[in-house]
Design an enzyme around this catalytic site. Structure first.
Site, mmCIF file in Angstrom:
data_model
loop_
_atom_site.group_PDB
_atom_site.id
_atom_site.type_symbol
_atom_site.label_atom_id
_atom_site.label_comp_id
_atom_site.label_asym_id
_atom_site.label_seq_id
_atom_site.Cartn_x
_atom_site.Cartn_y
_atom_site.Cartn_z
ATOM 1 N N ASN A 69 -4.024 -13.846 -0.627
ATOM 2 C CA ASN A 69 -2.959 -13.666 0.363
ATOM 3 C C ASN A 69 -2.154 -14.946 0.543
ATOM 4 O OD1 ASN A 69 -3.834 -11.065 0.836
ATOM 5 N ND2 ASN A 69 -4.847 -11.515 2.765
ATOM 6 N N HIS A 87 11.259 2.939 0.101
ATOM 7 C CA HIS A 87 9.857 2.746 0.482
ATOM 8 C C HIS A 87 9.231 4.045 0.983
ATOM 9 C CE1 HIS A 87 6.585 0.713 2.976
ATOM 10 N NE2 HIS A 87 6.429 0.180 1.784
#
Length: 726
Positions: free
Chosen positions: A60, A444
């Site tokens: 991350n 999306h």
């Protein structure tokens, strides 16, 4: 785990006009990653799963540098001084987050040290070369000569040879070498190919698992790489590059543009160099100069670099140190129709909760559509999917069967651009009509539309989801899938496909709200409705579950709702720029984050509609959008109202209620932006939402408004509310 750098602010100074009412976005993301790291420290998790959480937090952080830190650095280079919503310039934000990152990386290394100690107690060990037995040393030398040495390419650096290119996330060894014959000295670099394992497993003995880092093996046998040279100085380093892609609106050929942009991305600006602490200063300075990076890009770490690679160790056969295997259930309503998806959906709307219920149902829905002679048309969005995608295979099969197949492939899905280009070409070769949508808007929304002949009419079957059509991710992401034959929803989905393909605005939409056109206004309208209810003396409540809450307009609306007396519970997995607990502004807002075995990913919105939540009168939505400007203004997203009474209760009374009452994997988001692990209060029963769903998987099997498990959840919620009021 040590306290992080908190967002220091005086609550008494905050007003609705003060930018300090917002938590800094970058800081909030780092707090989310700190919550992931806290799961590595959580002794309730199996040991190897804790190591996996450490790896995830490191991965991350790499992506954060590649995108967010790179973005701040680009703004600084461009001379941008405009402030973020919380009132900080790009330079102030960069200084702020780098201090926080330093704390985070210290915590990561500290946690690795703790985990290594516990792993050793369980016969799993990362050793250095000094810990090798003579037998192991002989074995590892052969491994080096057979596997590592053939792929190593030493690079000497001098005035004649330019400084070599180091790829993004490239891991390299830097050496100061002296020739034994005449003491001639020079510097060389030894990049480690990504094909090499970072941690090499030694031959197993007595059920012990021992690993040695690849760089330690290379150091041990450097004489094979540089014969007749002496190593005078050595150390490892790692490079992180800017990996964002800015789409040019004038791009005419989007596929060609992205192919070119992906090549440019590989050579993006260096945004971070991480050095091993033992590297001599002159080598460090040489590399810094060679890569031409400013001081803020440099970080020296006293420990392993590239902690994401510890995930290699997790794969060992020690199931006693991992989560127990979990097999998702096949939804009961599908089983009742012997696997016939169309028959099940025709009977009633269906909601499926992944990963507790199998994503195979979504795949099978499209496979059956591909093979059903009565299906005449399929339309599908693809944002992210797996490498060997059964979704794409089903679309190709349908096209080869002569059906009309349309696929909207989003090329702008970050880090999946290359795969999506490949899928687009495969689909086009099979005869699928492929669209890439708007250049300026990222698609999306997750939608499938199947049109089927049934007698003299055509019936539309729709799948809408909160997650991607990605069978692998669907095993670890919590998401909702919704199947319906509702004519209005099918009409709206068809309009949206036309909007994406032909740019025809969906002005006649019946039920679904779309961004960037109506989704923001729909959410704001319902928040204002709750404010009106509260001011008229009615009960008023809002529940939201999202991955991120960033948008200033939405946050300010929630602040106004809190001021009006609306009771607000927010479940925000990641970034949350709303600051809870500000006197007179957000007293009635509670924010929590759930981090556990599965990654929380569904987006759900519930409004009391004149009564308290949970209630049969509630307005319930699910969708693909988080509450961020990019989702609301720069993406194609959907917000789907749930009118089916059963489905509405399943989402409200199981999914949302369980998330709100969880007190085992939840963190309170505090008013300084940091997190605090929630523990049950005196008199409060412990409850783990993810474990509950694993034991009670099956939203689609619920046949009554309230079964015993839902009644149990309601009782726990009432207990929680009572304790909160007391």
């Amino acid at each position: 785990m040590e306290k992080t750098v908190a967002d220091q602010i005086s609550l008494s100074d905050i007003t609705m006009k003060n930018p300090a009412r917002f938590i800094n976005r970058e800081f909030s993301w780092l707090q989310f990653n700190n919550r992931v790291l806290m799961e590595a420290a959580n002794s309730k998790n199996p040991l190897l799963e804790r190591l996996q959480f450490l790896s995830i937090s490191a991965t991350n952080l790499d992506e954060f540098f590649m995108v967010r830190v790179a973005g701040l650095a680009a703004q600084i280079r461009a001379g941008v001084t405009a402030c973020s919503a919380d009132g900080r310039t790009p330079q102030e934000q960069l200084d702020f987050v780098l201090a926080e990152i330093s704390c985070l990386q210290d915590n990561q290394l500290r946690e690795l040290s703790i985990l290594r100690h516990e792993l050793k107690q369980n016969n799993i060990e990362i050793i250095c070369s000094a810990g090798l037995s003579e037998t192991e040393k002989s074995w590892i030398e052969k491994y080096f000569l057979d596997t590592i040495f053939p792929v190593l390419t030493p690079l000497s650096v001098d005035p004649v040879r330019p400084f070599p290119f180091i790829p993004n996330l490239g891991f390299s060894i830097a050496l100061q070498l002296s020739r034994c014959a005449d003491q001639h000295s020079f510097i060389a670099l030894l990049p480690l190919p990504t094909t090499l394992r970072r941690f090499i497993p030694l031959p197993q003995k007595d059920n012990r698992f021992r690993f040695i880092a690849c760089e330690d093996v290379i150091n041990l046998f450097m004489r094979h790489v540089f014969p007749d040279y002496e190593v005078e100085g050595i150390g490892t380093f790692r490079v992180i590059r800017d990996s964002d892609i800015e789409v040019e609106e004038e791009a005419e050929d989007l596929v060609h543009f992205f192919e070119t942009a992906l090549k440019r991305r590989r050579r993006g600006q260096v945004i971070r160099i991480e050095f091993e602490a033992k590297m001599p200063d002159h080598l460090r300075q040489f590399i810094t100069n060679g890569l031409a990076v400013p001081e803020y890009c440099i970080n020296v770490l006293d420990g392993f670099l590239a902690l994401n690679t510890v995930s290699e160790i997790v794969s060992i056969p020690r199931n006693d140190l991992k989560f127990a295997p979990y097999d998702p259930r096949v939804p009961e309503c599908i089983c009742q129709h012997k696997g016939d998806c169309f028959a099940a959906i025709r009977q009633n709307d269906i909601v499926i909760h992944h990963p507790y219920e199998s994503f195979d149902v979504v795949v099978e829905f499209l496979r059956q559509a591909a093979r059903d002679p009565d299906v005449i048309e399929i339309k599908q969005t693809l944002y992210r999917t797996s490498n060997d995608s059964p979704i794409v295979s089903a679309l190709i099969e349908a096209a080869e069967q002569g059906k009309s197949v349309t696929a909207l492939v989003e090329l702008k899905a970050r880090f999946d651009e290359e795969a999506n280009i490949r899928w687009a070409r495969d689909l086009e070769r099979a005869g699928v009509q492929v669209f890439f949508g708007f250049i300026a808007l990222k698609t999306h929304a997750k939608m499938s539309l199947v049109v089927r002949r049934e007698g003299k009419r055509r019936c539309s079957y729709v799948h809408l989801g909160t997650g991607n059509y990605h069978p692998i991710n669907a095993k670890v992401y919590t998401d909702l899938s919704f199947f319906t034959t509702d004519d209005d929803i099918a009409h709206d989905v068809a309009l949206l496909f036309n909007y994406i393909a032909e740019y025809v605005r969906p002005n006649e939409a019946m039920k679904i709200a779309f961004s960037p056109l109506t989704l923001r206004s729909r959410i704001l309208e319902h928040i204002e409705g709750e404010i009106t209810n509260a001011r008229q003396g009615q009960l008023a409540a809002i529940w939201m579950k999202v991955n991120a809450l960033v948008d200033p307009e939405i946050i300010d609306a929630l602040y106004r709702a809190s001021q009006a007396g609306v009771q607000i519970d927010l479940v925000v997995r990641g970034i949350c720029c709303l600051r809870p607990g500000i006197p007179g502004i957000s007293d009635n807002i509670r924010v929590k984050s759930i981090v556990g075995r599965f990654l929380e990913h569904s987006r759900i919105f519930c409004f009391g509609n004149g009564v308290n939540l949970p209630s049969e009168n509630a307005l319930v939505y699910f969708g693909s959008a988080d509450m961020m400007p990019r989702n609301l203004d720069y993406r194609i997203e959907i917000l789907v109202p749930v009118f089916n009474k059963m489905v509405r209760q399943q989402i409200l009374l199981q999914v949302m209620l369980a998330n709100i009452i969880d007190n085992q994997q939840s963190f309170d988001i505090l008013n300084d932006g940091t997190s605090q692990l929630i523990t049950p209060q005196r008199g409060e029963s412990p409850f783990n939402a993810q474990e509950y769903f694993m034991a009670n998987a099956g939203l689609s099997r619920m046949e009554r408004s309230f079964d015993s498990s839902v009644s149990h959840l309601v009782a726990l919620y009432q207990q929680k509310v009572k304790l909160y009021k007391d």
